[in-house]
Design a protein around this motif. Structure first.
Motif, short mmCIF file in Angstrom:
data_model
loop_
_atom_site.label_atom_id
_atom_site.label_comp_id
_atom_site.label_asym_id
_atom_site.label_seq_id
_atom_site.Cartn_x
_atom_site.Cartn_y
_atom_site.Cartn_z
N ILE A 2 48.20 25.10 94.20
CA ILE A 2 49.00 24.47 95.27
C ILE A 2 48.12 23.51 96.07
O ILE A 2 48.53 22.39 96.39
N ALA A 5 47.53 20.43 94.03
CA ALA A 5 48.76 19.61 94.03
C ALA A 5 48.85 18.81 95.33
O ALA A 5 49.13 17.61 95.33
N LEU A 7 46.49 17.88 97.32
CA LEU A 7 45.48 16.81 97.45
C LEU A 7 45.78 15.64 96.51
O LEU A 7 45.53 14.47 96.85
N HIS A 9 48.70 14.62 95.73
CA HIS A 9 49.74 13.85 96.42
C HIS A 9 49.17 13.18 97.68
O HIS A 9 49.50 12.03 97.98
N ASP A 10 48.32 13.92 98.39
CA ASP A 10 47.76 13.39 99.64
C ASP A 10 46.98 12.09 99.40
O ASP A 10 47.06 11.15 100.19
N ILE A 13 49.40 9.31 99.18
CA ILE A 13 49.95 8.98 100.50
C ILE A 13 48.91 8.23 101.35
O ILE A 13 49.21 7.21 101.96
N ARG A 19 37.10 11.47 96.56
CA ARG A 19 37.20 12.87 96.98
C ARG A 19 36.14 13.65 96.22
O ARG A 19 35.94 13.44 95.03
N LEU A 68 53.68 22.55 104.56
CA LEU A 68 52.74 21.47 104.23
C LEU A 68 53.45 20.12 104.27
O LEU A 68 52.96 19.15 104.86
N LYS A 96 50.25 21.26 108.15
CA LYS A 96 49.77 20.61 106.92
C LYS A 96 48.55 21.32 106.30
O LYS A 96 48.31 21.19 105.11
N THR A 97 47.79 22.03 107.11
CA THR A 97 46.56 22.66 106.60
C THR A 97 46.58 24.19 106.71
O THR A 97 46.40 24.90 105.72
N GLN A 134 40.43 21.89 109.65
CA GLN A 134 40.96 20.52 109.75
C GLN A 134 40.24 19.73 110.85
O GLN A 134 39.96 18.54 110.70
N ASP A 138 38.26 16.31 110.22
CA ASP A 138 38.56 15.08 110.98
C ASP A 138 37.32 14.54 111.68
O ASP A 138 37.16 13.33 111.83
#
Ligand code: FPP
Ligand code: MG
Length: 180
Positions: A2, A5, A7, A9-10, A13, A19, A68, A96-97, A134, A138
């Motif tokens: 999951i 998946a 990441l 998609h992320d 976006i 990465r 998420l 989201k995290t 997170q 950031d």
């Protein structure tokens, strides 16, 4: 699965180019492949979970995927806006995290026979660990180096207000016009 998946998609976006120190799947194979591979990972995860438990574990996994996506949508809604405050930032991160941290921890604890009280405590702990993760991610977007394998300042480039920026603007309001 999951997590992978999300990441894949992320990076589509966020238009991520790097990465874990290497080019993202979307750069190597295209956005289409990234989206389909993400869908494949996600459906494989659901299939695997269904093979062992169709009750709470599956329900929790589906809720975390829903959270998420809700977090990502909330973040998208705030894209380019300087109106994001710490409370909204925390809400986005929690969805989201941290939601995946919460599900993973509670699923493990449930399988180990934890009581409802322990499950609740484990969930609370995982939410905080997810938020801390997170926040650190950031911060590293601004202060990191090659060891973290990601391009610097992607959040700012993408118009995402993260905690370091929110706190800097609070401390020094002149930054607001500079950012605008
Ligand atoms: C990384 O955050 C991304 C996430 C924490 C979640 C992404 C979730 C989705 C794309 C929803 C779809 C989910 C599934 C399961 C298909 P970030 O962009 O802040 O961190 P980064 O610096 O690692 O990119
Ligand atoms: Mg990203």
């Amino acid at each position: 699965l999951i997590h992978t998946a999300s990441l894949l998609h992320d990076d589509v976006i966020d238009e991520g180019v790097q990465r874990r120190g290497i080019p993202t799947a979307r750069v190597v194979w295209s956005n289409t492949v990234s989206i389909l591979a993400g869908d494949h990972c996600l459906s494989s995860a659901v299939e695997l979970i269904r093979g062992v438990d169709t009750g709470e574990t599956l329900a929790g996994a589906l809720k975390s995927v829903k959270d998420l996506t809700a977090g990502e949508l909330m973040q998208l809604e705030s894209k380019g806006s300087l109106m994001v405050d710490e409370a909204r930032y925390r809400k986005i991160c929690s969805l989201k995290t941290a939601s995946l941290f919460v599900w993973c921890s509670q699923a493990g604890a449930r399988w180990a026979g934890a009581s409802d009280e322990v499950l609740e405590a484990v969930g609370e702990m995982a939410d905080k660990v997810g938020l801390a993760f997170q926040m650190r991610d950031d911060l590293l977007d601004m202060t990191g180096d090659d060891r973290f394998g990601k391009r610097l300042l992607d959040d700012l480039r993408e118009g995402r207000m993260t905690l370091p920026v929110i706190l800097a603007v609070e401390e020094n309001p002149q930054l607001r016009s500079l950012l605008e």
